[in-house]
Scaffold this motif. Structure first.
Motif, short mmCIF file in Angstrom:
data_model
loop_
_atom_site.label_atom_id
_atom_site.label_comp_id
_atom_site.label_asym_id
_atom_site.label_seq_id
_atom_site.Cartn_x
_atom_site.Cartn_y
_atom_site.Cartn_z
N ALA A 1 -6.72 -34.92 -30.44
CA ALA A 1 -5.32 -34.88 -30.86
C ALA A 1 -4.61 -33.62 -30.35
CB ALA A 1 -5.23 -34.94 -32.38
N ASN A 2 -5.38 -32.66 -29.88
CA ASN A 2 -4.83 -31.41 -29.37
C ASN A 2 -4.34 -31.64 -27.93
OD1 ASN A 2 -4.50 -28.78 -28.25
ND2 ASN A 2 -6.02 -27.94 -29.66
N PRO A 3 -3.09 -31.33 -27.63
CA PRO A 3 -2.57 -31.57 -26.27
C PRO A 3 -3.26 -30.73 -25.19
CG PRO A 3 -0.99 -30.32 -27.58
CD PRO A 3 -2.05 -30.79 -28.52
N LEU A 4 -3.99 -29.69 -25.60
CA LEU A 4 -4.71 -28.86 -24.64
C LEU A 4 -6.14 -29.34 -24.42
CD1 LEU A 4 -3.44 -25.28 -25.60
CD2 LEU A 4 -2.71 -26.74 -23.70
N LEU B 1 -25.29 -25.65 -22.27
CA LEU B 1 -26.39 -26.18 -23.06
C LEU B 1 -26.37 -27.71 -22.93
CD1 LEU B 1 -26.43 -23.77 -26.13
CD2 LEU B 1 -27.56 -23.58 -23.94
N LYS B 2 -27.01 -28.42 -23.80
CA LYS B 2 -27.28 -29.84 -23.58
C LYS B 2 -26.01 -30.69 -23.44
CE LYS B 2 -29.88 -33.74 -25.55
NZ LYS B 2 -28.76 -34.65 -25.85
N ASP B 3 -25.08 -30.57 -24.37
CA ASP B 3 -23.94 -31.48 -24.40
C ASP B 3 -22.59 -30.81 -24.17
OD1 ASP B 3 -25.55 -33.69 -24.89
OD2 ASP B 3 -25.44 -33.47 -27.06
N ALA B 4 -22.59 -29.51 -23.90
CA ALA B 4 -21.33 -28.79 -23.71
C ALA B 4 -21.58 -27.55 -22.86
CB ALA B 4 -20.73 -28.40 -25.06
N TYR B 5 -20.50 -27.05 -22.27
CA TYR B 5 -20.59 -25.77 -21.57
C TYR B 5 -19.27 -25.02 -21.67
CZ TYR B 5 -18.48 -28.25 -17.51
OH TYR B 5 -17.67 -28.98 -16.68
N TYR B 6 -19.38 -23.72 -21.55
CA TYR B 6 -18.24 -22.82 -21.73
C TYR B 6 -17.95 -22.12 -20.41
CZ TYR B 6 -16.08 -18.30 -23.05
OH TYR B 6 -15.29 -17.17 -23.12
N GLU B 7 -16.67 -22.04 -20.06
CA GLU B 7 -16.23 -21.36 -18.84
C GLU B 7 -15.48 -20.09 -19.19
OE1 GLU B 7 -13.26 -22.05 -14.97
OE2 GLU B 7 -13.49 -23.63 -16.49
N ARG C 1 -8.32 -12.75 -19.28
CA ARG C 1 -9.34 -13.78 -19.43
C ARG C 1 -8.78 -15.19 -19.24
NH1 ARG C 1 -11.94 -11.79 -25.22
NH2 ARG C 1 -12.40 -9.62 -24.64
N TYR C 2 -9.65 -16.04 -18.75
CA TYR C 2 -9.39 -17.48 -18.68
C TYR C 2 -10.60 -18.14 -19.33
CZ TYR C 2 -8.69 -22.13 -16.51
OH TYR C 2 -8.52 -23.47 -16.28
N GLU C 3 -10.36 -19.07 -20.29
CA GLU C 3 -11.47 -19.68 -21.02
C GLU C 3 -11.23 -21.18 -21.19
OE1 GLU C 3 -13.06 -17.06 -24.44
OE2 GLU C 3 -10.95 -16.46 -24.24
N ALA C 4 -12.32 -21.93 -21.17
CA ALA C 4 -12.26 -23.36 -21.44
C ALA C 4 -13.62 -23.82 -21.98
CB ALA C 4 -11.89 -24.15 -20.19
N PHE C 5 -13.60 -24.90 -22.73
CA PHE C 5 -14.81 -25.44 -23.34
C PHE C 5 -14.90 -26.92 -22.97
CE2 PHE C 5 -17.45 -27.20 -26.68
CZ PHE C 5 -18.36 -26.20 -26.98
N PHE C 6 -16.03 -27.33 -22.39
CA PHE C 6 -16.18 -28.70 -21.89
C PHE C 6 -17.27 -29.45 -22.65
CE2 PHE C 6 -14.35 -26.15 -18.57
CZ PHE C 6 -13.34 -26.95 -18.07
N MET C 7 -16.97 -30.71 -22.98
CA MET C 7 -17.89 -31.55 -23.75
C MET C 7 -18.11 -32.86 -23.00
SD MET C 7 -15.50 -30.82 -27.02
CE MET C 7 -14.12 -30.78 -25.84
N TRP C 8 -19.35 -33.25 -22.82
CA TRP C 8 -19.64 -34.52 -22.17
C TRP C 8 -19.20 -35.66 -23.08
CZ3 TRP C 8 -20.70 -34.41 -17.18
CH2 TRP C 8 -21.22 -33.22 -16.64
N LYS C 9 -18.49 -36.62 -22.50
CA LYS C 9 -17.92 -37.70 -23.31
C LYS C 9 -18.99 -38.50 -24.06
CE LYS C 9 -13.43 -38.79 -21.33
NZ LYS C 9 -12.56 -39.88 -20.82
N TYR D 1 -14.58 -34.06 -21.63
CA TYR D 1 -13.34 -33.58 -22.22
C TYR D 1 -13.34 -32.06 -22.06
CZ TYR D 1 -12.91 -38.11 -24.60
OH TYR D 1 -12.80 -39.45 -24.88
N GLY D 2 -12.20 -31.51 -21.68
CA GLY D 2 -12.07 -30.07 -21.58
C GLY D 2 -11.02 -29.56 -22.53
N SER D 3 -11.33 -28.47 -23.23
CA SER D 3 -10.35 -27.83 -24.12
C SER D 3 -9.93 -26.50 -23.53
CB SER D 3 -10.95 -27.61 -25.51
OG SER D 3 -10.07 -26.82 -26.30
#
Length: 331
Positions: free
Chosen positions: A202-205, A162-168, A177-185, A223-225
């Motif tokens: 603050a999360n090391p992941l 979507l506009k400011d984030a995407y999910y993998e 499963r493998y999952e990650a969440f990405f946010m445009w800085k 940023y990727g979580s």
């Protein structure tokens, strides 16, 4: 006297020209400082200061991405009245009648691929449903833990942008499963992503991310979580053959997914789009498949196949994702 007047007039003219030049140069310098972007210090480049030409903005109206804009695939996802059972078998009526994607193409070249791969999308007011049909003679699956590097073996992948984030999302033949969440800085602070523990810096992941093959995305960094699990998500896998046994030949493996709309709150944070979608809303969703092998030369097989080619070895280019239109019309 006449000569003196001429000298005075020439002096006045020269002074005017000097003032005009410095005013023009000052305007260019001010504009250059205002328009210095990410990666710049705001200090003027010497070439700009010394240039006698006006400062010109870079043309941002041109297509800046590696895929062919006109070749991006489009698909209409139909609304359904009866939800499928998420077991991976894809034997319900909805999956028999639904329109499937074209055969996947090579992720980079857009060329023909060795085995047939197709996907389909439908939805109801509770979930987004996705199916994969993947021809595969030697299905492999060894990784068993969440967020193991399953892209190193047979896997299917979905990216929802979507506009400011995407999910993998990735899945292998063992339903790992493998999952990650990405946010445009540039949107991280305004959307309040940091207020969520699994998205907080603050999360090391949660780490900086700059793409895979495309390292100069026009929007900049993300940023990727890797501490994100899609709430309520269901997945099912079925192997039509014998997993990890190369003594025989498998036929295919299939994947069935259900993503609850209520789990997409943070994806939609940037533009506050309605969830579930309204009739004729368009989303960007990517569908890919990765393999532990490549077709022999002279074939140009990158090892990754996609519904819509990206033109680069990188799934993290939302502008290249297929355009999915949600229709309330049934199948």
């Amino acid at each position: 006297m006449r000569n003196n007047k001429r000298l005075v007039n020439l002096a006045v003219l020269a002074t005017g020209l000097i003032l005009l030049y410095h005013t023009s140069l000052g305007n260019r310098m001010e504009k250059a400082i205002r328009t210095s972007g990410k990666g710049h210090t705001g200090v003027l480049d010497e070439a700009v200061v010394n240039s006698s030409k006006p400062f010109i903005h870079a043309d941002t109206t041109k297509w800046q991405f590696p895929c062919d804009e006109k070749s991006i695939k489009k698909y209409t996802a139909r609304h359904i009245s009866k939800a499928p059972v998420i077991d991976g078998k894809l034997d319900e009526e909805v999956w028999q009648k639904i329109e499937r994607s074209p055969r996947f193409v090579d992720l980079i070249s857009g060329g023909e691929t060795l085995y047939d791969t197709r996907a389909a999308v439908c939805w109801d007011d509770q979930n987004l449903y996705i199916a994969f049909w993947m021809e595969e003679p030697f299905t492999q699956g060894t990784f068993k833990n969440h967020n193991d590097l399953i892209y190193r073996e047979n896997d299917a992948e979905v990216f929802i942008a979507l506009k400011d984030a995407y999910y993998e999302f990735e899945i292998n033949a063992l339903n790992t499963r493998y999952e990650a969440f990405f946010m445009w800085k540039d949107a991280y602070e305004k959307n309040g992503f940091g207020a969520i523990p699994n998205l907080s810096l603050a999360n090391p992941l949660v780490r900086n991310f700059n793409g895979v093959g495309l390292k100069n995305h026009p929007r900049g960094l993300r940023y990727g979580s890797w501490d994100f699990k899609f709430p309520g998500m269901q997945s099912g896998v079925f192997v039509d053959g014998t997993l990890n046994d190369h003594k025989d030949r498998d036929r295919k493996w299939t994947v069935e997914l259900a993503f609850p709309w209520k789990g997409m709150e943070w994806l939609a944070k940037g533009d506050q789009r309605p969830i579930p979608p309204k009739n004729n809303d368009v989303w960007r969703i990517d569908f890919t498949r990765f393999n532990p092998y490549k077709e022999a030369a002279p074939a140009k097989d990158s090892g990754g196949w996609a519904w819509s080619s990206h033109g680069v070895w990188d799934s993290h280019v939302p502008e290249c994702f297929p355009k999915i239109t949600f229709s309330r019309k049934g199948i």
